[in-house]
Scaffold this active site. Sequence first.
Site, short mmCIF file in Angstrom:
data_model
loop_
_atom_site.label_atom_id
_atom_site.label_comp_id
_atom_site.label_asym_id
_atom_site.label_seq_id
_atom_site.Cartn_x
_atom_site.Cartn_y
_atom_site.Cartn_z
N TYR A 141 0.82 -1.22 0.00
CA TYR A 141 0.00 0.00 0.00
C TYR A 141 0.86 1.27 0.00
O TYR A 141 0.35 2.36 -0.27
CB TYR A 141 -0.96 0.03 1.20
CG TYR A 141 -2.07 -0.99 1.12
CD1 TYR A 141 -2.20 -1.85 0.04
CD2 TYR A 141 -3.01 -1.09 2.13
CE1 TYR A 141 -3.22 -2.78 -0.02
CE2 TYR A 141 -4.04 -2.03 2.07
CZ TYR A 141 -4.13 -2.87 0.99
OH TYR A 141 -5.15 -3.80 0.92
N LYS A 192 3.46 -15.41 1.88
CA LYS A 192 3.40 -16.11 0.58
C LYS A 192 4.85 -16.39 0.20
O LYS A 192 5.34 -16.00 -0.87
CB LYS A 192 2.68 -15.20 -0.44
CG LYS A 192 2.32 -15.87 -1.75
CD LYS A 192 1.24 -16.92 -1.65
CE LYS A 192 1.01 -17.59 -2.99
NZ LYS A 192 0.17 -18.80 -2.90
N ASP A 248 -5.49 -6.98 5.48
CA ASP A 248 -6.71 -6.29 5.06
C ASP A 248 -7.76 -7.34 4.68
O ASP A 248 -8.92 -7.28 5.12
CB ASP A 248 -6.36 -5.41 3.84
CG ASP A 248 -7.44 -4.41 3.51
OD1 ASP A 248 -8.50 -4.43 4.17
OD2 ASP A 248 -7.24 -3.61 2.58
#
Length: 365
Positions: A141, A192, A248
């Site tokens: 972000y 990940k 999020d």
Amino acid sequence: MNYDLLLLAGDGIGPEVVAQARRVLEAVDTRYELGFTFSEANIGGIAIDKEGAPYPPSTQKLAREADAILLGAVGGPAWDGLPAADRPERGLLAIRSDLDLFCNLRPAMLFPELAQASSLRSDLVAGLDILIVRELTGGIYFGEPRGINTREDGVREGVNTDRYDENEIRRIGRLAFEAAKKRNGRLCSVDKANVLEVTMLWREVLESLSKEYPEVELSHLYVDNAAMQLVRAPKQFDVVVTGNLFGDILSDIAAMLTGSIGMLPSASLNAHSRGLYEPVHGSAPDIAGQNLANPLATILSAAMMCRYSLQLNDIADRIDRAVASVISQGLRTTDIASNGKDQNSLAPVGTTQMGDAVIAALGKE
Ligand code: NAD
């Protein structure tokens, strides 16, 4: 003791739910003489309309001075056409970044009486109590470079950058280990790391931190598996720590497990326990101005504010208990009303009536 509290109501249902949380804070202030002083400022769409920016300097000044901040929500269709850099949501990113609020705490607890309202079977969710710790000021972000560019061949491409340095990972990791230590001693880090280098580093730093916390059992899950496990067997989780983007998404999944996004509070803290407290939900333009919004997430956020920034644990407990009491009395706003499935629930109540009920329950404490 005096506490300067800044209220940033924002857009949509923000003003309605913040008004109820303010009434609750005023009620405890009057009863226990806590010395609360309230100020108000604009953020989000209303700030764009009135002051030309989603996080204007006048708001920034008050935010930097306040002991704690309670925020409603930002955004709505009126501002959807603006370029990404000028949208109301930029106000949220700006205040988090300005106050260095890197740690987002999102509890997902299921009140037993609301198990029917969950999207999962009651036996899967009854007693659910997860704390999601989301990194809030880094990652994709905020990473540079970003933007939409036109390449030399005339084709446009969108670019964002996921970036964390090891210090950023360590400080959020430490808070998550500390939280797990105070709860059930289990921490699941979500990444990940099979694909993204930034999360390979994330996993490595979490592993090295775990040596300092032998009492906490650290596990790792890839984000796709974590999303699956959250809807398959959510009670396996105690504390979950993850980066900004994954946090999020996972916290919204956790929100649905509890029956309503209208029930979930959150806290965003900096290294000095100063914080911004807000419901997890957005500005809900579809129900704004109709006295339909559930104010409990914002009231529970006010309780978190008392606990984490004002060190008023007893007051926080009282507000939490008052909310639990109105739920057990059967009061429901429409989002948590169970369409007749719950024998104890009454006809749905509005935003103000729910606020009235919490204040009445506080009076009986
Ligand atoms: P939303 O959370 O506003 O609404 C999703 C659904 O949940 C809607 O049906 C809404 O009516 C319902 N809902 C949400 N809060 C509720 C409450 N307190 N009581 C009862 N029902 C409630 O999400 P969205 O529709 O995706 O977004 C609407 C706007 O909010 C967008 O402009 C978005 O950018 C913004 N948004 C802001 C924040 C924030 O301020 N932190 C977070 C998410 C979305």
